[in-house]
Design an enzyme around this catalytic site. Structure first.
Site, PDB file in Angstrom:
ATOM      1  N   GLU A 247       0.883  -1.178   0.000  1.00  0.00           N
ATOM      2  CA  GLU A 247       0.000   0.000   0.000  1.00  0.00           C
ATOM      3  C   GLU A 247       0.912   1.217   0.000  1.00  0.00           C
ATOM      4  O   GLU A 247       1.430   1.616   1.043  1.00  0.00           O
ATOM      5  CB  GLU A 247      -0.899  -0.012   1.249  1.00  0.00           C
ATOM      6  CG  GLU A 247      -1.900  -1.158   1.287  1.00  0.00           C
ATOM      7  CD  GLU A 247      -3.081  -0.946   0.341  1.00  0.00           C
ATOM      8  OE1 GLU A 247      -3.210   0.142  -0.256  1.00  0.00           O
ATOM      9  OE2 GLU A 247      -3.885  -1.883   0.194  1.00  0.00           O
ATOM     10  N   CYS A 281      -2.234   9.217   2.021  1.00  0.00           N
ATOM     11  CA  CYS A 281      -1.808   8.622   0.749  1.00  0.00           C
ATOM     12  C   CYS A 281      -2.803   8.920  -0.357  1.00  0.00           C
ATOM     13  O   CYS A 281      -2.439   9.120  -1.503  1.00  0.00           O
ATOM     14  CB  CYS A 281      -1.640   7.122   0.918  1.00  0.00           C
ATOM     15  SG  CYS A 281      -3.086   6.357   1.662  1.00  0.00           S
TER      16      CYS A 281
END
Ligand code: NAD
Length: 476
Positions: A247, A281
């Protein structure tokens, strides 16, 4: 100053070395934490392996894991108020955001509690002479490496489904902002999981992190963090063919169409790029605006940005400091480079005159090929760019190496969905940035990584398939 410990083999353990955790709101030291050693990492791995081999997690009726996970959610909610203040002070984030992190962590445990007893295989028809079925079995020891931006909720995001599927977990917390995670583990400790089910180590990524990645007892790596670290880990994992979930970062674009509702968009811009000081993110770090609305939207975005109240997390301000001095300097360096390349800073662009690691909320007008429009900043910096045609907007949105999320803002369901169908990213938001939740699969394409977290789909990141094929003997 308070001192925090690591959790190894069911015990809280100190170390001969320690790390100092700063308060980003003041720039002063806040607390210390034991710096895990290689021996601590080996002991944690041994304990996790013993737990896996004992079957204490995987051989019980799945409903038992459901019960543990539900109790974990309850235990997390009990500590939320107190632990959220620690998260707020060590991370710089807003107190309310800190509370939301703990609530989200509790929800992950609750959600995967509901799935723990529904991890069901399939039956495969092979004709009358065979019976064939699949089973989803745990990976074994899951090593999970966590970043500092949402340490508590990201930790729970991987830990809860891993435990639901029957894995033992060794978590490596970030060097920056590891304290609230220890409080999360103190809550989990009360639940009564088998010994060795989870361990927590705070150590240097380059030392303990690498050691865990290369460890012969590691069966899976779940990494959430930056692209360069992810690439380093993938190379190390390749040496012993360890499966990874990655991720990584993003440079996500929102497309504002000609018929966009301005208030809807502004709410999303504020949340999308200034929530958690842009250290997300999946932040909205680019906004592509149809030229017919460009001046109007630009002015409104700048006005909203200039109205934001800056302050420390505990003061409930709208824009909090970034996490560290080096992060602050990196962001300011990227803005400086953008100016050198010819991008125009419309507002912000420097550090305000405040103690702590603040960066002014910044809007930059830039071409899509400029570095500020291509590289992840991980701070409160939004790049805006006009476009004329729908295809051009799609090409710009898809025109980075990342593919984490994207967004479309407009009134026509036909046009927004037509565009969504062509966006290369793991999630697409329509008319609300961060629409969705823990129930919706999340993860990247391209440099944003691979594998999925959140939602029912994430459970498949924590199991492997075993097929059992049976030849039936003939009737005599
Ligand atoms: P980072 O890569 O610097 O560190 C992440 C973790 O990796 C830390 O715990 C660190 O100690 C560890 N680490 C460092 N080197 C290592 C090595 N060689 N081996 C093993 N572990 C090592 O990232 P960060 O600065 O903490 O986090 C910010 C980044 O994380 C941003 O790029 C952001 O986009 C990304 N992120 C992604 C997601 C997602 O879900 N896709 C979520 C949050 C953050």
């Amino acid at each position: 100053m308070q001192h925090y410990l690591n959790f190894v083999d069911g015990q809280w353990r100190d170390s001969s070395r320690q790390l100092t955790v700063m308060n980003p709101g003041t720039g002063e030291a806040y607390a210390t934490i034991a710096q895990a050693s290689i021996q601590d990492a080996d002991d944690a791995m041994f304990s996790a392996r013993r737990c896996v081999n004992s079957g204490a997690l995987s051989n019980v009726r799945p409903a038992q894991r459901t019960a543990w996970l539900l109790k974990a959610a309850e235990a997390i909610r009990e500590i939320t108020d107190e632990a959220s203040m620690v998260l707020c002070l060590e991370n710089g984030k807003n107190f309310q955001t800190s509370k939301e992190e703990f609530e989200e962590a509790a929800r992950y445990f609750e959600y995967y509690a509901g799935l723990a007893d529904k991890i069901e295989g399939i039956s495969v028809p092979l004709g009358k002479d065979y019976i064939d079925f699949t089973q989803y079995i745990p990976m074994g020891v899951s090593v999970q490496i966590v970043p500092w931006n949402f340490p508590v909720s990201i930790c729970a995001r991987s830990l809860a489904p891993a435990l639901a599927a029957g894995n033992a977990v060794v978590v490596k917390s970030p060097e920056i902002s590891p304290l609230a995670m220890t409080l999360l583990f103190k809550a989990l400790e009360k639940v009564g999981f088998p010994q060795g089910a989870f361990q927590l180590l705070c150590g240097k990524g380059s030392e303990v992190g690498t050691h865990l990645v290369k460890h012969h007892d590691t069966n899976q790596i779940v990494f959430t963090g930056s692209v360069p670290t992810g690439q380093r880990i993938l190379k190390d994992a390749a040496d012993h063919a360890i499966p990874c979930v990655m991720e990584l970062g993003g440079k996500s674009a929102a497309i504002a169409l000609a018929d966009v509702d301005l208030d809807t968009l502004l709410r999303s811009v504020k949340l999308g790029i200034f929530y958690n000081a842009g250290q997300v993110c999946s932040a909205m770090s680019r906004l592509l605006i149809h030229r017919s609305r460009y001046d109007e939207v630009k002015q409104a975005v700048v006005k909203m940005t200039e109205s934001l109240k800056l302050g420390q997390g505990e003061t409930h301000s709208e824009l909090t400091p970034v996490v560290s001095k080096s992060q602050q300097q990196q962001i300011l360096g990227m803005i400086k480079q953008a100016k050198e390349e010819g991008a125009v800073v419309l507002t912000g662009g420097s550090a305000p005159d405040l103690a702590g690691y603040f960066v002014q909320p910044t809007i930059i007008e830039a071409r899509p090929d400029m570095s500020i429009a291509q590289k992840e900043v991980f701070g409160p910096v939004l790049v805006i760019t006009p476009f004329d045609e729908e295809d051009e907007a799609i090409a710009i949105a898809n025109g980075t190496e990342f593919g984490l999320v994207s967004g479309v803002f407009g009134e026509s369901i036909n046009q927004t969905l037509r565009i969504a169908n062509q966006l290369i990213s793991g999630q697409v938001f329509i008319n609300e940035w961060y629409a969705g939740g823990i129930e919706t699969p999340f993860g990247g394409i391209g440099l944003s990584g691979f594998g999925r977290e959140k939602g029912q789909e994430a459970i498949f990141s924590y199991v492997q398939t075993r097929n059992i094929a049976i030849r039936l003997s003939h009737h005599k």
